[in-house]
Design a protein around this motif. Structure first.
Motif, PDB file in Angstrom:
ATOM      1  N   THR A 168       3.757  -0.783 -12.468  1.00  0.00           N
ATOM      2  CA  THR A 168       3.141  -1.578 -11.593  1.00  0.00           C
ATOM      3  C   THR A 168       3.479  -3.052 -12.089  1.00  0.00           C
ATOM      4  OG1 THR A 168       1.162  -2.006 -12.313  1.00  0.00           O
ATOM      5  CG2 THR A 168       1.315  -0.271 -10.870  1.00  0.00           C
ATOM      6  N   LEU A 185       6.527  -0.800  -8.672  1.00  0.00           N
ATOM      7  CA  LEU A 185       5.732  -1.058  -7.526  1.00  0.00           C
ATOM      8  C   LEU A 185       5.307  -2.700  -7.583  1.00  0.00           C
ATOM      9  CD1 LEU A 185       2.218  -1.665  -6.598  1.00  0.00           C
ATOM     10  CD2 LEU A 185       3.797  -0.865  -5.017  1.00  0.00           C
ATOM     11  N   VAL A 214      -0.643  -3.426  -5.768  1.00  0.00           N
ATOM     12  CA  VAL A 214      -1.151  -2.512  -6.367  1.00  0.00           C
ATOM     13  C   VAL A 214      -2.687  -2.024  -5.948  1.00  0.00           C
ATOM     14  CG1 VAL A 214      -2.441  -4.042  -8.185  1.00  0.00           C
ATOM     15  CG2 VAL A 214      -1.536  -1.672  -8.730  1.00  0.00           C
ATOM     16  N   ILE A 259      -2.074   0.884  -3.277  1.00  0.00           N
ATOM     17  CA  ILE A 259      -1.190   1.892  -3.766  1.00  0.00           C
ATOM     18  C   ILE A 259      -2.040   3.070  -3.306  1.00  0.00           C
ATOM     19  CG2 ILE A 259      -2.343   1.994  -5.851  1.00  0.00           C
ATOM     20  CD1 ILE A 259       0.447   2.361  -7.045  1.00  0.00           C
ATOM     21  N   LYS A 264      -7.236   2.272  -8.729  1.00  0.00           N
ATOM     22  CA  LYS A 264      -6.139   3.006  -7.954  1.00  0.00           C
ATOM     23  C   LYS A 264      -5.404   3.541  -8.881  1.00  0.00           C
ATOM     24  CE  LYS A 264      -7.225   2.200  -3.376  1.00  0.00           C
ATOM     25  NZ  LYS A 264      -6.503   1.474  -2.638  1.00  0.00           N
TER      26      LYS A 264
END
Ligand SMILES: NC(=O)c1ccc[n+]([C@@H]2O[C@H](COP(=O)([O-])OP(=O)(O)OC[C@H]3O[C@@H](n4cnc5c(N)ncnc54)[C@H](O)[C@@H]3O)[C@@H](O)[C@H]2O)c1
Length: 333
Positions: free
Chosen positions: A28, A52, A77, A80, A118
């Motif tokens: 991320t 990401l 994020v 996600i 997450k």
């Protein structure tokens, strides 16, 4: 890719190839300064990599050379939802410079709280190792310098920096909760000021070192906050990345919360003078009021990194600055 990056990348790939080849890895913040270095290493090691990033503080320029060689997801994020199983997750998504986070405090807190949760949920379901990017800022304005991991911190929970300091502290608490309650294999790296190719130079209150280089090269005033007597310790990016990778590979054990930084402490004023010198710039030094809660000193105690990881920085400030200035000169200023 710049030769400056490629040389360090080759060394890192050589060292970590056997760890990461054919692993499935989520990064991320993968388009950012540190995240893009990680993606480069993993792709070159032959890993299946997903980045990401919401591109809030970076552009896809850092990873466009990896087009077609890794999965690129653009998004927050905190939003996600991935059902994949990853061997490793490197959680690096967060606004990271004071200029960014003081103007986006809610986004900063959300990324570090909901976003980290997450990520930890994906790790819990998939059995991933999580490497969480924490920061020296969790120590606030430390009373103990050089600062060891055992220091609890001296932060202002309602100050303008609290969105970042407390967001990162909360992320650490969340990581420990997932480790204790769900046995997720979490490692936390407390990164001290890192610099080098791909760091962003613009932004008034941005990170001092790249801002000084940009200003010096443009012949603009070099803006120092306060009298410049506050200290920082600057670690070259290839050293920081090597420390992060070592931490992610070391066998599971207690105390996997590790400072990664260069213990050579220097004043911000000395840094500005060095940069002016190295760039042969005619820029004047200018002094403005210090930002609220600016730490007076910042220097890591790296005893734990030396013992657990066998890590210490190898690139000093003179070599690192020369390389970084060369890199800035090679970019369109
Ligand atoms: N570079 C340093 O000196 C340093 C020091 C301490 C900690 N860190 C931490 O390391 C990580 C990476 O920092 P960096 O220096 O590469 O900064 P960076 O700004 O270059 O990278 C951060 C990346 O995260 C992305 N991002 C921000 N918020 C997001 C969100 N909500 N969802 C998805 N993506 C998001 C940005 O677009 C950017 O690409 C950060 O967590 C930072 O706090 C960095």
């Amino acid at each position: 890719m710049s030769q400056l990056i490629q040389k360090d990348l080759d060394k890192l790939v050589n060292e970590f190839d056997s760890e990461f080849s054919s692993k499935k890895i989520l990064v991320t913040g993968g388009a950012g300064f540190l995240g893009s270095w990680l993606c480069d290493v993993f792709v070159s090691c032959g890993a299946e990599v997903t980045s990401l990033d919401n591109l809030s503080t970076s552009t896809s320029k850092n990873i466009e050379h990896l087009d077609g060689r890794m999965n690129v997801l653009v998004g927050n994020v905190e939003d996600i939802t991935l059902d994949e199983k990853y061997d490793y997750i490197f959680n690096f998504a967060s606004r990271a410079s004071p200029d960014e986070y003081i103007h986006h405090p809610i986004e900063t807190l959300t990324a570090n709280s909901i976003g980290t949760m997450k990520v930890l949920e994906i790790a819990r379901k998939g059995g991933s190792i999580v490497l969480d990017a924490s920061t020296s800022e969790i120590y606030g304005d430390p009373q103990v310098v050089p600062t060891p991991e055992s220091y609890y911190g001296n932060t202002n929970s309602v100050g303008i920096r609290s969105c970042y300091d407390e967001g990162k502290r909360y992320a650490e608490a969340l990581c420990m909760a997932y480790l204790r309650q769900h046995k997720v294999d979490v490692r936390m790296v407390r990164i001290f000021n890192t610099y080098g190719p791909r760091i962003r130079g613009e932004g008034l209150y941005g990170r001092a070192l790249p801002r000084f280089i940009s200003q010096a090269l443009r012949g603009e005033k070099i803006t120092i906050y306060g009298d410049g007597k506050q200290t920082r310790s600057f670690c070259y990016v290839a050293d920081t990345i090597r420390g992060i990778l070592k931490l992610s590979c070391v066998p599971k054990q207690a105390d996997l919360i590790v400072n990664i930084g260069n213990p050579d402490e220097m004043t911000v004023l000395d840094l500005a003078k060095k940069i002016k010198d190295y760039t042969k710039s005619r820029s004047e030094l200018s002094f403005s009021p210090l930002m609220q809660d600016d730490p007076k000193r910042r220097c890591p105690d790296i005893t734990r990194a030396r013992h657990i990881l066998g890590w210490q920085p190898t690139i000093g400030i003179d070599e690192g600055l020369t390389r970084t200035i060369n890199w800035f000169e090679s970019q369109v200023m």
